[in-house]
Write a protein that holds these residues in place. Sequence first.
Motif, PDB file in Angstrom:
ATOM      1  N   THR A 116       0.826  -1.201   0.000  1.00  5.56           N
ATOM      2  CA  THR A 116       0.000   0.000   0.000  1.00  5.56           C
ATOM      3  C   THR A 116       0.860   1.250   0.000  1.00  5.56           C
ATOM      4  OG1 THR A 116      -0.159  -0.231   2.402  1.00  5.56           O
ATOM      5  CG2 THR A 116      -1.971  -1.083   1.101  1.00  5.56           C
ATOM      6  N   ILE A 117       0.496   2.194  -0.850  1.00  4.60           N
ATOM      7  CA  ILE A 117       1.218   3.455  -0.984  1.00  4.60           C
ATOM      8  C   ILE A 117       0.212   4.584  -0.818  1.00  4.60           C
ATOM      9  CG2 ILE A 117       2.648   4.907  -2.482  1.00  4.60           C
ATOM     10  CD1 ILE A 117       3.456   2.314  -3.958  1.00  4.60           C
ATOM     11  N   LEU A 118       0.420   5.429   0.188  1.00  4.69           N
ATOM     12  CA  LEU A 118      -0.440   6.570   0.459  1.00  4.69           C
ATOM     13  C   LEU A 118       0.306   7.845   0.097  1.00  4.69           C
ATOM     14  CD1 LEU A 118      -2.900   8.031   1.708  1.00  4.69           C
ATOM     15  CD2 LEU A 118      -1.774   7.779   3.945  1.00  4.69           C
ATOM     16  N   ILE A 119      -0.308   8.661  -0.741  1.00  4.58           N
ATOM     17  CA  ILE A 119       0.279   9.938  -1.151  1.00  4.58           C
ATOM     18  C   ILE A 119      -0.579  11.047  -0.567  1.00  4.58           C
ATOM     19  CG2 ILE A 119       0.994  11.367  -3.094  1.00  4.58           C
ATOM     20  CD1 ILE A 119       1.193   8.826  -4.766  1.00  4.58           C
ATOM     21  N   ALA A 120      -0.104  11.676   0.507  1.00  9.20           N
ATOM     22  CA  ALA A 120      -0.896  12.684   1.208  1.00  9.20           C
ATOM     23  C   ALA A 120      -0.004  13.481   2.145  1.00  9.20           C
ATOM     24  CB  ALA A 120      -2.026  12.024   1.993  1.00  9.20           C
ATOM     25  N   ASP A 121      -0.399  14.710   2.422  1.00 13.75           N
ATOM     26  CA  ASP A 121       0.342  15.561   3.348  1.00 13.75           C
ATOM     27  C   ASP A 121      -0.253  15.467   4.746  1.00 13.75           C
ATOM     28  OD1 ASP A 121       2.214  16.637   1.560  1.00 13.75           O
ATOM     29  OD2 ASP A 121       0.763  18.109   0.816  1.00 13.75           O
ATOM     30  N   ASN A 122       0.621  15.440   5.747  1.00  7.69           N
ATOM     31  CA  ASN A 122       0.207  15.513   7.149  1.00  7.69           C
ATOM     32  C   ASN A 122      -0.786  14.417   7.533  1.00  7.69           C
ATOM     33  OD1 ASN A 122       1.752  17.946   7.494  1.00  7.69           O
ATOM     34  ND2 ASN A 122       0.065  19.063   6.510  1.00  7.69           N
ATOM     35  N   VAL A 123      -0.553  13.218   7.006  1.00  8.52           N
ATOM     36  CA  VAL A 123      -1.405  12.081   7.333  1.00  8.52           C
ATOM     37  C   VAL A 123      -0.531  10.945   7.858  1.00  8.52           C
ATOM     38  CG1 VAL A 123      -3.016  10.352   6.489  1.00  8.52           C
ATOM     39  CG2 VAL A 123      -3.124  12.684   5.593  1.00  8.52           C
ATOM     40  N   ALA A 124      -0.731  10.577   9.109  1.00  2.00           N
ATOM     41  CA  ALA A 124      -0.019   9.440   9.688  1.00  2.00           C
ATOM     42  C   ALA A 124      -0.961   8.238   9.656  1.00  2.00           C
ATOM     43  CB  ALA A 124       0.412   9.749  11.116  1.00  2.00           C
ATOM     44  N   ASP A 125      -0.640   7.247   8.876  1.00  2.00           N
ATOM     45  CA  ASP A 125      -1.524   6.089   8.718  1.00  2.00           C
ATOM     46  C   ASP A 125      -0.696   4.823   8.725  1.00  2.00           C
ATOM     47  OD1 ASP A 125      -3.224   4.013   7.402  1.00  2.00           O
ATOM     48  OD2 ASP A 125      -4.633   5.687   7.341  1.00  2.00           O
ATOM     49  N   ASP A 126      -0.884   3.997   9.774  1.00  2.00           N
ATOM     50  CA  ASP A 126      -0.049   2.798   9.897  1.00  2.00           C
ATOM     51  C   ASP A 126      -0.541   1.643   9.037  1.00  2.00           C
ATOM     52  OD1 ASP A 126      -2.300   2.045  11.280  1.00  2.00           O
ATOM     53  OD2 ASP A 126      -1.318   1.915  13.236  1.00  2.00           O
ATOM     54  N   ARG A 127      -1.557   1.864   8.218  1.00  2.00           N
ATOM     55  CA  ARG A 127      -1.994   0.818   7.286  1.00  2.00           C
ATOM     56  C   ARG A 127      -1.154   0.815   6.015  1.00  2.00           C
ATOM     57  NH1 ARG A 127      -8.104   2.765   6.960  1.00  2.00           N
ATOM     58  NH2 ARG A 127      -6.910   4.704   6.921  1.00  2.00           N
ATOM     59  N   ALA A 128      -0.453   1.900   5.744  1.00  2.00           N
ATOM     60  CA  ALA A 128       0.279   2.034   4.495  1.00  2.00           C
ATOM     61  C   ALA A 128       1.733   1.594   4.658  1.00  2.00           C
ATOM     62  CB  ALA A 128       0.234   3.471   3.998  1.00  2.00           C
ATOM     63  N   ASP A 129       2.241   0.870   3.663  1.00  2.00           N
ATOM     64  CA  ASP A 129       3.656   0.492   3.661  1.00  2.00           C
ATOM     65  C   ASP A 129       4.551   1.679   3.340  1.00  2.00           C
ATOM     66  OD1 ASP A 129       3.560  -2.519   3.981  1.00  2.00           O
ATOM     67  OD2 ASP A 129       2.257  -2.288   2.250  1.00  2.00           O
ATOM     68  N   PHE A 130       4.069   2.552   2.478  1.00  2.00           N
ATOM     69  CA  PHE A 130       4.803   3.753   2.100  1.00  2.00           C
ATOM     70  C   PHE A 130       3.882   4.959   2.255  1.00  2.00           C
ATOM     71  CE2 PHE A 130       6.564   0.280  -0.358  1.00  2.00           C
ATOM     72  CZ  PHE A 130       7.935   0.457  -0.254  1.00  2.00           C
ATOM     73  N   VAL A 131       4.358   6.007   2.918  1.00  2.00           N
ATOM     74  CA  VAL A 131       3.615   7.258   3.026  1.00  2.00           C
ATOM     75  C   VAL A 131       4.464   8.348   2.392  1.00  2.00           C
ATOM     76  CG1 VAL A 131       2.508   8.916   4.559  1.00  2.00           C
ATOM     77  CG2 VAL A 131       2.524   6.488   5.164  1.00  2.00           C
ATOM     78  N   LEU A 132       3.949   8.941   1.315  1.00  3.19           N
ATOM     79  CA  LEU A 132       4.698   9.926   0.545  1.00  3.19           C
ATOM     80  C   LEU A 132       3.946  11.251   0.516  1.00  3.19           C
ATOM     81  CD1 LEU A 132       5.544   7.621  -2.504  1.00  3.19           C
ATOM     82  CD2 LEU A 132       6.941   8.040  -0.478  1.00  3.19           C
ATOM     83  N   PRO A 133       4.657  12.385   0.466  1.00  2.00           N
ATOM     84  CA  PRO A 133       3.985  13.692   0.413  1.00  2.00           C
ATOM     85  C   PRO A 133       3.269  13.893  -0.917  1.00  2.00           C
ATOM     86  CG  PRO A 133       6.342  13.946   0.081  1.00  2.00           C
ATOM     87  CD  PRO A 133       6.128  12.507   0.468  1.00  2.00           C
ATOM     88  N   ALA A 134       2.281  14.772  -0.908  1.00  2.00           N
ATOM     89  CA  ALA A 134       1.485  15.013  -2.114  1.00  2.00           C
ATOM     90  C   ALA A 134       2.328  15.549  -3.258  1.00  2.00           C
ATOM     91  CB  ALA A 134       0.341  15.976  -1.794  1.00  2.00           C
TER      92      ALA A 134
END
Length: 264
Positions: free
Chosen positions: A56-74
């Motif tokens: 899972t890859i989440l692309i979003a600003d100021n979002v802490a989500d432990d469901r995502a393998d990768f969290v990237l800025p918008a």
Amino acid sequence: MQLADAGLAEVVGEALAGRLLGVSDTLPPDGEALAIMVVDASHIGLLDGLAETTQTILIADNVADDRADFVLPADVDHTILKSVVTAAAEFCEQVQTLRSDVARRQSAVGNIISGQFAIRTLDEARNLATMLALACPNSDLVVIGLQELLINAVEHGNLEITGEEKQDLIMEGRWRDEVERRLASEEYADRLVQVSFQRGARLIAITIQDDGMGFDYERHEKEKGPVEGYRGRGIALARDMSFSSVAYLGRGNLVEATILLEAE
């Protein structure tokens, strides 16, 4: 893939072009598994209820989500996004290959009761994971978690690649190259991962010991992943889907994974 930004969606499509994984901007029918889910903040709810092996890859600003393998800025750099999608795709293809290998192979040595093994490379980790998984119930699940534990022992233990370093290497598309470089260096070339397999009447026990310095596994258990970047979950994956228990011992360079056997 659920992205409002057409430019980011194009980058994801380019990263997956020519791979084994298909690309779609619609969800699959119920019961059909996803390999990779890429979402932005407006579609974050889609991260619920996914298979444990879904990357899972989440692309979003100021979002802490432990469901995502990768969290990237918008405003993620397109080169970084492409590297991350490529790494996720490689993981998914590896899972598919492992399961395929287990499904079509039979143990070449019969039913393993006990054994001692030593590995050094990622390829050896994969081969040993496949062989030992064939001696276990639910081998298609065991092989995934076992390989994760073996890879951790090689890269984090023997090769001393930290979580922060791995994140940077993945973002830069250099993780595999750095692993191979360290394997060839004099500093790490003689290090081995020792693996013990023991099957009893009620329990299978697999111990994995590397030659590294170890780590504070109790602190690791309590820590949450970084707000942004790579949130490695190999240990959790092994514990949740592959083994009855996973416990780190001593200074953290020894792990024991167990599988409870049903009474016949």
